[in-house]
Design a protein around this motif. Structure first.
Motif, mmCIF file in Angstrom:
data_model
loop_
_atom_site.group_PDB
_atom_site.id
_atom_site.type_symbol
_atom_site.label_atom_id
_atom_site.label_comp_id
_atom_site.label_asym_id
_atom_site.label_seq_id
_atom_site.Cartn_x
_atom_site.Cartn_y
_atom_site.Cartn_z
ATOM 1 N N GLU A 288 0.836 -1.204 0.039
ATOM 2 C CA GLU A 288 0.064 -0.078 -0.082
ATOM 3 C C GLU A 288 0.843 1.293 0.050
ATOM 4 O OE1 GLU A 288 -2.444 2.203 -0.832
ATOM 5 O OE2 GLU A 288 -3.654 0.360 0.004
ATOM 6 N N TRP A 289 0.617 2.494 -0.635
ATOM 7 C CA TRP A 289 1.146 3.294 -0.587
ATOM 8 C C TRP A 289 1.477 4.178 0.554
ATOM 9 C CZ3 TRP A 289 3.769 5.486 -4.873
ATOM 10 C CH2 TRP A 289 3.395 4.890 -6.293
ATOM 11 N N PRO A 290 2.532 4.430 1.190
ATOM 12 C CA PRO A 290 2.725 4.936 2.381
ATOM 13 C C PRO A 290 1.661 6.130 3.144
ATOM 14 C CG PRO A 290 4.340 5.931 0.952
ATOM 15 C CD PRO A 290 3.647 4.785 0.268
ATOM 16 N N GLU A 291 1.297 7.001 2.089
ATOM 17 C CA GLU A 291 0.436 8.095 2.614
ATOM 18 C C GLU A 291 -1.013 7.651 3.035
ATOM 19 O OE1 GLU A 291 0.742 8.438 -1.968
ATOM 20 O OE2 GLU A 291 2.051 8.414 -0.310
ATOM 21 N N THR A 292 -1.267 6.514 2.195
ATOM 22 C CA THR A 292 -2.613 6.017 2.613
ATOM 23 C C THR A 292 -2.577 5.143 4.015
ATOM 24 O OG1 THR A 292 -3.151 5.413 0.213
ATOM 25 C CG2 THR A 292 -4.331 4.057 1.907
ATOM 26 N N GLY A 437 -10.660 17.367 6.170
ATOM 27 C CA GLY A 437 -9.689 18.475 5.744
ATOM 28 C C GLY A 437 -8.699 17.849 4.663
ATOM 29 N N VAL A 438 -8.814 16.605 4.382
ATOM 30 C CA VAL A 438 -7.556 16.110 3.330
ATOM 31 C C VAL A 438 -8.217 15.357 2.383
ATOM 32 C CG1 VAL A 438 -5.903 15.561 5.382
ATOM 33 C CG2 VAL A 438 -7.608 13.692 4.693
ATOM 34 N N HIS A 439 -7.237 15.353 1.289
ATOM 35 C CA HIS A 439 -8.008 14.723 -0.043
ATOM 36 C C HIS A 439 -7.254 12.922 0.184
ATOM 37 C CE1 HIS A 439 -8.534 13.321 -4.062
ATOM 38 N NE2 HIS A 439 -7.307 12.692 -4.194
ATOM 39 N N TRP A 440 -8.465 12.252 0.269
ATOM 40 C CA TRP A 440 -8.077 10.741 0.440
ATOM 41 C C TRP A 440 -7.662 10.271 -0.712
ATOM 42 C CZ3 TRP A 440 -8.617 9.428 5.723
ATOM 43 C CH2 TRP A 440 -8.015 8.190 5.980
ATOM 44 N N PRO A 441 -6.475 9.538 -0.901
ATOM 45 C CA PRO A 441 -5.988 8.963 -2.162
ATOM 46 C C PRO A 441 -6.611 7.750 -2.357
ATOM 47 C CG PRO A 441 -4.263 8.945 -0.368
ATOM 48 C CD PRO A 441 -5.346 9.568 0.035
ATOM 49 N N LYS A 442 -6.340 7.380 -3.683
ATOM 50 C CA LYS A 442 -6.818 5.891 -3.822
ATOM 51 C C LYS A 442 -6.092 4.961 -3.506
ATOM 52 C CE LYS A 442 -8.294 3.026 -7.837
ATOM 53 N NZ LYS A 442 -9.695 2.487 -7.161
ATOM 54 N N SER A 443 -6.626 3.878 -3.013
ATOM 55 C CA SER A 443 -5.848 2.460 -2.458
ATOM 56 C C SER A 443 -5.607 1.431 -3.510
ATOM 57 C CB SER A 443 -6.759 2.200 -1.167
ATOM 58 O OG SER A 443 -6.059 0.984 -0.668
ATOM 59 N N TYR A 444 -4.299 1.439 -3.879
ATOM 60 C CA TYR A 444 -4.039 0.126 -4.692
ATOM 61 C C TYR A 444 -2.575 -0.077 -4.342
ATOM 62 C CZ TYR A 444 -2.456 3.984 -7.576
ATOM 63 O OH TYR A 444 -1.530 4.958 -8.255
ATOM 64 N N CYS A 445 -2.185 -1.350 -4.932
ATOM 65 C CA CYS A 445 -0.620 -1.389 -4.695
ATOM 66 C C CYS A 445 0.301 -0.593 -5.456
ATOM 67 C CB CYS A 445 -0.420 -3.120 -5.179
ATOM 68 S SG CYS A 445 -1.243 -4.176 -4.226
ATOM 69 N N THR A 446 1.273 -0.325 -4.954
ATOM 70 C CA THR A 446 2.459 0.347 -5.637
ATOM 71 C C THR A 446 2.719 -0.175 -7.157
ATOM 72 O OG1 THR A 446 4.434 -0.846 -4.795
ATOM 73 C CG2 THR A 446 3.341 1.175 -3.510
ATOM 74 N N PHE A 447 2.524 -1.398 -7.439
ATOM 75 C CA PHE A 447 2.995 -2.053 -8.624
ATOM 76 C C PHE A 447 1.504 -2.447 -9.454
ATOM 77 C CE2 PHE A 447 3.106 -5.212 -5.265
ATOM 78 C CZ PHE A 447 2.543 -6.295 -5.984
ATOM 79 N N CYS A 448 0.556 -1.845 -9.121
ATOM 80 C CA CYS A 448 -0.677 -2.189 -9.863
ATOM 81 C C CYS A 448 -0.789 -1.791 -11.321
ATOM 82 C CB CYS A 448 -1.823 -1.553 -9.122
ATOM 83 S SG CYS A 448 -3.501 -1.976 -9.872
ATOM 84 N N CYS A 449 -1.159 -2.557 -12.001
ATOM 85 C CA CYS A 449 -1.114 -2.559 -13.587
ATOM 86 C C CYS A 449 -2.500 -1.849 -14.119
ATOM 87 C CB CYS A 449 -0.780 -3.727 -14.486
ATOM 88 S SG CYS A 449 -2.222 -4.999 -14.147
#
Length: 632
Positions: A288-292, A437-449
């Motif tokens: 998972e991306w660290p910011e998530t 108060g934050v933009h919630w990023p999309k959750s997916y694997c760092t190497f997702c195609c």
């Protein structure tokens, strides 16, 4: 993607906190301060920089020993994995630690102090008797019965005097890792290459059986990252087990499921939820991306703790379902989102030298999440009725239909509140922005195609540029897969490497990180593939055999492969920029059935693997007396 391993030399700040899980597992936490230094050329002396605070967590025997050994002000050396960075501190999951001997002498349980260090010591004071009103054994936060017994005996009952082992000879990089055949010099490759031109008897490499492979001694050196080492989970078993559950909420940490969970927790009864009979499930995919994860730790975990809802985090143990699954955390007061488990999707892809494919269904998601969650649900409910709430948004009506068609679990009823509310992704993001108060990023694997097929490839590349080290790892994963199979590109006909422009500073940072990732021992691989047909003429799944032939530096392996290939008239390719070399002994044809055979150099991360009955089919099609495809 595995959390980065780091080594810290610092000073313990404050007392060591110790507590226990329901199962009697010791967990300790302590603070550590590292003060880096920098040479001041003008003053001709070293000067201290700003101290870096760490919050360290250790488990089991390591926690027990740390609690008895560490005091405020002791200098230690810590090896661990960074799990989070927040509140101006670095959170570290400790794998090992030791006392620094730079300023003091340390004794061990199994050895006596040296005469030069001996000095009179007073007898240790007797420990006060344990009061009868001590909390019951096994209660969260209280020590089990064996703790005081061992503490009173100074932990010496298991200390055994062991004579020093004889020094082992120094082994150079020529050592071949467990499970791989040793081959030396160009002669071995030459004999192998000649063998490819004339059918000869060869020993068959073992089939890919991760469970059996796990019983081997742990790999050391270049392939240590791929060994199935013990994993330190995040505070498991601190909550009571509920036996009357009737509701399961799947949470993936993305915007959609987070929006539902946050809205529901504000008024559970209004959404038909009884928190005492509900569990929130999270499957740790490991990349998972660290910011998530940081946003989940900062905003959602406090909500879960405040509501007291049961939160369970799960992960796989290995490639096969037979390897089992692990409960990383089962608590009503979770401390952090688990970064990974014992075996992740990244481990699985890297160990066999492949990447997720754009075409077809999302088998990787089913493997990393669906199978894991279904295992826990079957263990927990055993066929009795329950409802499972999924976080599909209003634009994913097709996923609801697919879930309803494919679900085969007895007693399960799927619910999809976001679709019923008409909340699409934009509505979910707006709710979270207004709420936190934050933009919630999309959750997916760092190497997702699938970022390319979802139309979000530009945003995905920007995310890569913001994390060049992650980009470097993903580039290495793809480069390794393409070394063994040129068609293994992350985005169909286009590779991730093609999307970075060296002339752009941010892209160049990603490419430099990629080059650092390639600075490791490489291997020479022998790869064979079979493209077979069924009896009625339909295409069967491709069979593959991958065998490690040699280990060394990329330039040495490439030079050797090029030399031998040219000597035998075999076509060879060489990438002078990043080092890959590839020789085609049997190029892929255009019509099925067909066979493919090549030698390729790549980072030494891929294990030996051979599909079932591969040699039998290979002999029948290629090298046996009735071969259909003899080598010209």
């Amino acid at each position: 993607m595995a959390p980065s391993v780091t080594h810290v030399s610092g000073t313990v700040a404050g007392d060591v906190e110790v507590r226990f899980t329901q199962d009697g597992i010791a967990v300790c936490r302590f603070r550590l301060t590292e003060t880096p230094t920098q040479w001041d050329a003008a003053a001709k002396k070293w000067r201290d920089l700003d101290p870096i605070p760490y919050i360290c967590t250790a488990w089991r025997d390591l926690a027990r020993n740390a609690a008895e050994s560490l005091v405020n002000g002791v200098s230690v050396l810590v090896k661990g994995r960074i799990t989070a960075i927040k509140e101006n501190s670095v959170f570290l999951s400790v794998d090992d630690l030791g006392i620094s001997l730079r300023k003091r002498i340390a004794y061990t349980e199994a050895s006596l102090p040296s005469p030069i260090a001996a000095r009179p010591t007073a007898a240790p004071p007797a420990l006060p008797p344990v009061p009868a009103s001590r909390p019951a054994t096994g209660r969260p936060g209280s020590p089990p019965a064996w703790w005081d017994d061992k503490r009173a005996s100074r932990w010496t009952q298991h200390a055994v005097h062991r004579p020093p082992r004889a020094l082992q000879p120094v082994v150079r990089m020529r050592r071949v890792l467990p499970g791989h055949r040793a081959r030396r010099g160009g002669g071995a490759l030459q004999r192998r290459s000649l063998g490819l031109l004339r059918p000869v008897a060869r020993r068959r490499p073992p089939a890919h059986r991760p469970r059996q492979a796990a019983a081997r001694p742990a790999r050391r050196g270049v392939n240590a990252a791929m060994s199935r080492t013990a994993h330190t989970p995040s505070l498991p078993g601190l909550g009571a087990v509920d036996e009357d559950l009737d509701t399961v909420i799947n949470w993936g940490a993305g915007a959609d499921s987070t929006a539902y969970l946050a809205k529901m927790l504000t008024a559970p009864k209004a959404h038909g939820i009884d928190l005492d009979r509900t569990v929130v499930l999270y499957m740790a995919t490991g990349s998972e991306w660290p910011e998530t994860r940081l946003l989940a730790d900062e905003f959602m975990l406090p909500l879960l703790r405040e509501s007291g809802v049961r939160f369970v985090q799960l992960a796989r143990n290995g490639h096969l379902q037979a390897d089992g699954f692990t409960v990383l955390d089962d608590s009503r007061r979770p401390e952090q989102l688990a970064a990974r488990g014992p075996w992740t999707l990244w481990d699985d892809q890297e160990s066999v030298g492949t990447v997720p494919q754009v075409a077809g269904t999302r088998k990787c998601s089913l493997w990393a999440k669906g199978d894991v969650g279904d295992w826990w649900l079957k263990q927990t409910f055993g066929g009795r009725p329950f409802r499972q709430i999924m976080g599909f948004n209003a634009d994913e009506e097709g996923r609801r239909f697919g879930d309803q068609v494919t679900s085969r679990m007895p007693g399960r009823t799927g619910e999809f509140p976001l679709i019923d509310w008409g909340w699409d992704r934009r509505r979910c993001e707006d709710y979270l922005l207004k709420r936190f108060g934050v933009h919630w990023p999309k959750s997916y694997c760092t190497f997702c195609c699938f970022s390319a097929s979802m139309g979000s490839l530009p945003a995905h590349l920007e995310r890569m540029r913001a994390h060049p080290d992650i980009a470097g790892e993903v580039l290495r994963l793809e480069y390794t897969a393409m070394s063994l199979n040129p068609n293994a590109k992350l985005y169909g006909r286009k590779s991730l490497l093609e999307m970075f422009d060296p002339a752009q500073p941010r892209d160049r940072a990603c490419l430099e990180a990629f080059e650092r990732e390639l600075a490791m021992p490489w291997a020479l691989y022998h790869v064979r593939r079979l493209f077979l047909l069924t009896e009625d003429g339909r295409r069967r799944p491709v069979k593959r055999s991958t065998e490690r032939v040699d280990l060394g530096r990329p330039d040495q392996l490439a030079e050797r492969l090029i030399s031998i290939s040219e000597r035998h008239g075999v076509d060879v390719e060489h990438d002078p920029v990043y080092g890959r070399a590839r020789a085609w002994v049997r190029p892929r044809a255009t019509g099925w059935p067909m066979a493919e055979e090549l030698f390729a150099t790549a980072p030494a991360r891929v294990i030996d693997k051979q599909d079932n009955d591969f040699e039998e089919h290979w002999d029948a099609l290629v090298s046996g007396p009735g071969a259909q495809l003899p080598l010209a």
